[in-house]
Design a protein around this motif. Structure first.
Motif, PDB file in Angstrom:
ATOM      1  N   SER A   1     -18.404  -9.693   6.327  1.00 22.63           N
ATOM      2  CA  SER A   1     -17.734  -8.413   6.130  1.00 22.63           C
ATOM      3  C   SER A   1     -17.066  -8.354   4.760  1.00 22.63           C
ATOM      4  O   SER A   1     -17.159  -7.354   4.047  1.00 22.63           O
ATOM      5  N   SER A   2     -16.402  -9.453   4.374  1.00 19.58           N
ATOM      6  CA  SER A   2     -15.734  -9.495   3.072  1.00 19.58           C
ATOM      7  C   SER A   2     -16.736  -9.401   1.923  1.00 19.58           C
ATOM      8  O   SER A   2     -16.464  -8.763   0.900  1.00 19.58           O
ATOM      9  N   PHE A   3     -17.899 -10.033   2.093  1.00 18.67           N
ATOM     10  CA  PHE A   3     -18.930 -10.007   1.058  1.00 18.67           C
ATOM     11  C   PHE A   3     -19.291  -8.574   0.698  1.00 18.67           C
ATOM     12  O   PHE A   3     -19.305  -8.193  -0.487  1.00 18.67           O
ATOM     13  N   TRP A   4     -19.568  -7.742   1.713  1.00 15.36           N
ATOM     14  CA  TRP A   4     -19.998  -6.376   1.447  1.00 15.36           C
ATOM     15  C   TRP A   4     -18.833  -5.466   1.080  1.00 15.36           C
ATOM     16  O   TRP A   4     -18.968  -4.624   0.174  1.00 15.36           O
ATOM     17  N   GLN A   5     -17.678  -5.624   1.729  1.00 17.88           N
ATOM     18  CA  GLN A   5     -16.533  -4.796   1.356  1.00 17.88           C
ATOM     19  C   GLN A   5     -16.110  -5.077  -0.081  1.00 17.88           C
ATOM     20  O   GLN A   5     -15.771  -4.155  -0.834  1.00 17.88           O
ATOM     21  N   SER A   6     -16.140  -6.344  -0.465  1.00 18.95           N
ATOM     22  CA  SER A   6     -15.783  -6.697  -1.838  1.00 18.95           C
ATOM     23  C   SER A   6     -16.766  -6.079  -2.832  1.00 18.95           C
ATOM     24  O   SER A   6     -16.373  -5.583  -3.898  1.00 18.95           O
ATOM     25  N   PHE A   7     -18.052  -6.111  -2.486  1.00 16.03           N
ATOM     26  CA  PHE A   7     -19.061  -5.510  -3.360  1.00 16.03           C
ATOM     27  C   PHE A   7     -18.784  -4.032  -3.588  1.00 16.03           C
ATOM     28  O   PHE A   7     -18.796  -3.549  -4.734  1.00 16.03           O
ATOM     29  N   TRP A   8     -18.535  -3.290  -2.492  1.00 15.92           N
ATOM     30  CA  TRP A   8     -18.326  -1.851  -2.645  1.00 15.92           C
ATOM     31  C   TRP A   8     -17.034  -1.550  -3.388  1.00 15.92           C
ATOM     32  O   TRP A   8     -16.957  -0.590  -4.170  1.00 15.92           O
ATOM     33  N   ILE A   9     -16.003  -2.353  -3.185  1.00 15.47           N
ATOM     34  CA  ILE A   9     -14.740  -2.137  -3.919  1.00 15.47           C
ATOM     35  C   ILE A   9     -14.965  -2.329  -5.412  1.00 15.47           C
ATOM     36  O   ILE A   9     -14.581  -1.480  -6.233  1.00 15.47           O
ATOM     37  N   ILE A  10     -15.578  -3.428  -5.789  1.00 13.56           N
ATOM     38  CA  ILE A  10     -15.767  -3.722  -7.215  1.00 13.56           C
ATOM     39  C   ILE A  10     -16.775  -2.762  -7.838  1.00 13.56           C
ATOM     40  O   ILE A  10     -16.582  -2.280  -8.968  1.00 13.56           O
ATOM     41  N   ARG A  11     -17.831  -2.424  -7.121  1.00 14.99           N
ATOM     42  CA  ARG A  11     -18.828  -1.482  -7.661  1.00 14.99           C
ATOM     43  C   ARG A  11     -18.208  -0.113  -7.892  1.00 14.99           C
ATOM     44  O   ARG A  11     -18.501   0.562  -8.884  1.00 14.99           O
ATOM     45  N   ARG A  12     -17.347   0.305  -6.973  1.00 13.19           N
ATOM     46  CA  ARG A  12     -16.741   1.629  -7.074  1.00 13.19           C
ATOM     47  C   ARG A  12     -15.613   1.670  -8.100  1.00 13.19           C
ATOM     48  O   ARG A  12     -15.483   2.631  -8.857  1.00 13.19           O
TER      49      ARG A  12
ATOM     50  N   ALA B   1       0.809  -1.217   0.000  1.00 12.00           N
ATOM     51  CA  ALA B   1       0.000   0.000   0.000  1.00 12.00           C
ATOM     52  C   ALA B   1       0.842   1.266   0.000  1.00 12.00           C
ATOM     53  O   ALA B   1       0.371   2.334  -0.419  1.00 12.00           O
ATOM     54  N   GLN B   2       2.084   1.194   0.459  1.00 12.83           N
ATOM     55  CA  GLN B   2       2.964   2.356   0.438  1.00 12.83           C
ATOM     56  C   GLN B   2       3.378   2.726  -0.980  1.00 12.83           C
ATOM     57  O   GLN B   2       3.760   3.865  -1.242  1.00 12.83           O
ATOM     58  N   GLN B   3       3.311   1.777  -1.898  1.00 15.07           N
ATOM     59  CA  GLN B   3       3.775   2.008  -3.267  1.00 15.07           C
ATOM     60  C   GLN B   3       2.673   1.930  -4.318  1.00 15.07           C
ATOM     61  O   GLN B   3       2.839   2.452  -5.427  1.00 15.07           O
ATOM     62  N   HIS B   4       1.565   1.254  -3.979  1.00  8.86           N
ATOM     63  CA  HIS B   4       0.533   1.006  -4.980  1.00  8.86           C
ATOM     64  C   HIS B   4      -0.846   1.307  -4.412  1.00  8.86           C
ATOM     65  O   HIS B   4      -1.067   1.225  -3.203  1.00  8.86           O
ATOM     66  N   ASP B   5      -1.745   1.620  -5.289  1.00 14.94           N
ATOM     67  CA  ASP B   5      -3.147   1.814  -4.955  1.00 14.94           C
ATOM     68  C   ASP B   5      -3.687   0.486  -4.409  1.00 14.94           C
ATOM     69  O   ASP B   5      -3.686  -0.526  -5.123  1.00 14.94           O
ATOM     70  N   THR B   6      -4.135   0.475  -3.160  1.00 13.78           N
ATOM     71  CA  THR B   6      -4.464  -0.789  -2.492  1.00 13.78           C
ATOM     72  C   THR B   6      -5.753  -0.679  -1.690  1.00 13.78           C
ATOM     73  O   THR B   6      -5.989   0.317  -1.010  1.00 13.78           O
ATOM     74  N   GLU B   7      -6.574  -1.719  -1.795  1.00 10.17           N
ATOM     75  CA  GLU B   7      -7.774  -1.871  -0.979  1.00 10.17           C
ATOM     76  C   GLU B   7      -7.580  -3.094  -0.088  1.00 10.17           C
ATOM     77  O   GLU B   7      -6.946  -4.076  -0.488  1.00 10.17           O
ATOM     78  N   PHE B   8      -8.164  -3.057   1.114  1.00  8.92           N
ATOM     79  CA  PHE B   8      -8.053  -4.177   2.041  1.00  8.92           C
ATOM     80  C   PHE B   8      -9.411  -4.835   2.261  1.00  8.92           C
ATOM     81  O   PHE B   8     -10.437  -4.158   2.345  1.00  8.92           O
TER      82      PHE B   8
END
Length: 351
Positions: A84-95, A54-61
């Protein structure tokens, strides 16, 4: 880090590089010759290695979870992580709306793959290098969602219908390095491993390790008592790890391919202590499979208790080092071809 808006990538696909926080994401780093040519972002876990990325690249957790947690009596923790992963993954991919997802697994990335496929992304699944005999559970689960499936050993590919083969393991020449009287021991990036820590500390106390020791113990609440000559650290970023490996003459590590390969690349005599499912140390016994394959090729030594560690330490000081690396140049060329043509049949041929 600023995210690239859609208008800036009309002629280049946005890549999502998805992997859990240890050896899986290290395999993605080995493919930099591919993904660095395109707009990209990582999705991984919030481990020391993930933070370094994350210090060098655009990163989502996304949170860690794995089906094997239920086997270890942590079913509710697995369920909470999965929800938690189900919804976080959804918002990451949707965004972010990636056009292509390149994933090496494992569990924490299954919903990234699912949502990306539902939103019309192309999925490239490179199964873990850790799976020599058969595809991983992640590969079997996410494989039907993938447009391209790639195994990294012939036997695994034969047991995974429709997959392609890319075996990256290559020997490299031994280079002259200035090693110190240093043993570096590591439990890896994701899970604690008390047995490894106890074995190393006991060997130092009993005088079986004369060298200085740096022991990476992972994310534990209380550091153990350490004898003189041992420095304990919870985590190391990737740059610190690489520097230590250049200095260490012996590495003692868990049975993760990322830890093993980084030690072998650095000309270190490597002792592997695989985690065991029966002791509640991992979700299955794939680390024993990994250590057996590397040991059969005379690349590492293995240990499981004080006696076998003593024998391995004696051999490590005199063994002939056979450094190896992973060469992904053919795969990288194939991945570029797939992005440019969309034709997986010309990317790699089933072998």
């Amino acid at each position: 880090m600023a995210k690239k808006p859609h208008a800036e990538r009309r002629n280049a696909p946005l890549l999502c590089l998805a992997a859990s926080g240890g050896g899986h994401v290290r395999q993605l780093l080995d493919l930099e010759g591919f993904w660095s040519a395109y707009p990209h972002f990582f999705v991984t876990e919030n481990t020391a290695l993930g933070k370094s990325i994350a210090q060098q690249h655009d990163t989502e957790f996304v949170p860690h979870f794995a089906l094997g947690q239920s086997r270890l009596g942590a079913g509710m923790r697995m369920l909470r992580g999965a929800v938690s992963s189900f919804w976080q993954s959804f918002w990451i991919i949707r965004r972010r709306r990636p056009e292509i997802v390149l994933t090496t697994g494992a569990g924490s990335q299954v919903f990234i793959v699912l949502w990306a496929r539902l939103l019309s992304a192309k999925i490239i699944l490179l199964d873990s290098f850790a799976r020599f005999d058969r595809p991983s559970a992640f590969a079997r689960m996410a494989g039907p969602l993938a447009h391209v499936r790639i195994a990294q050993s012939r036997k695994s590919q034969e047991n995974w219908p429709g997959s392609l083969l890319s075996d990256p393991l290559r020997p490299i020449e031994v280079t002259e390095t200035t090693k110190q009287d240093l043993v570096f021991a590591t439990v890896g990036a994701t899970l604690p491993f008390q047995r490894l820590c106890d074995l190393v500390l006991a060997a130092k106390r009993d005088g079986l390790i004369s060298e200085d020791v740096i022991l990476q113990v992972g994310d534990i609440e209380t550091l153990p008592d350490a004898p003189a000559g041992v420095r304990l650290v919870r985590a190391l970023d990737f740059a610190e790890l690489q520097e230590l490996l250049q200095q260490a003459s012996i590495v003692i590590c868990h049975g993760g391919t990322g830890s093993i390969l980084t030690a072998l690349r650095a000309n270190c005599a490597t002792i592997v202590i695989p985690r065991r499912f029966s002791l509640g140390e991992h979700y299955d016994d794939h680390q024993s499979e990994i250590s057996e394959v590397f040991e059969q090729r005379d690349l590492v030594l293995s240990a499981h208790d004080g006696e076998s560690l003593t024998a391995a330490l004696q051999l490590a000081r005199t063994m002939k080092i056979k450094p190896v690396t992973t060469d992904y140049s053919e795969l990288i060329a194939g991945l570029h071809h797939y992005v440019q043509t969309g034709d997986p049949a010309l990317q790699l041929s089933p072998q």
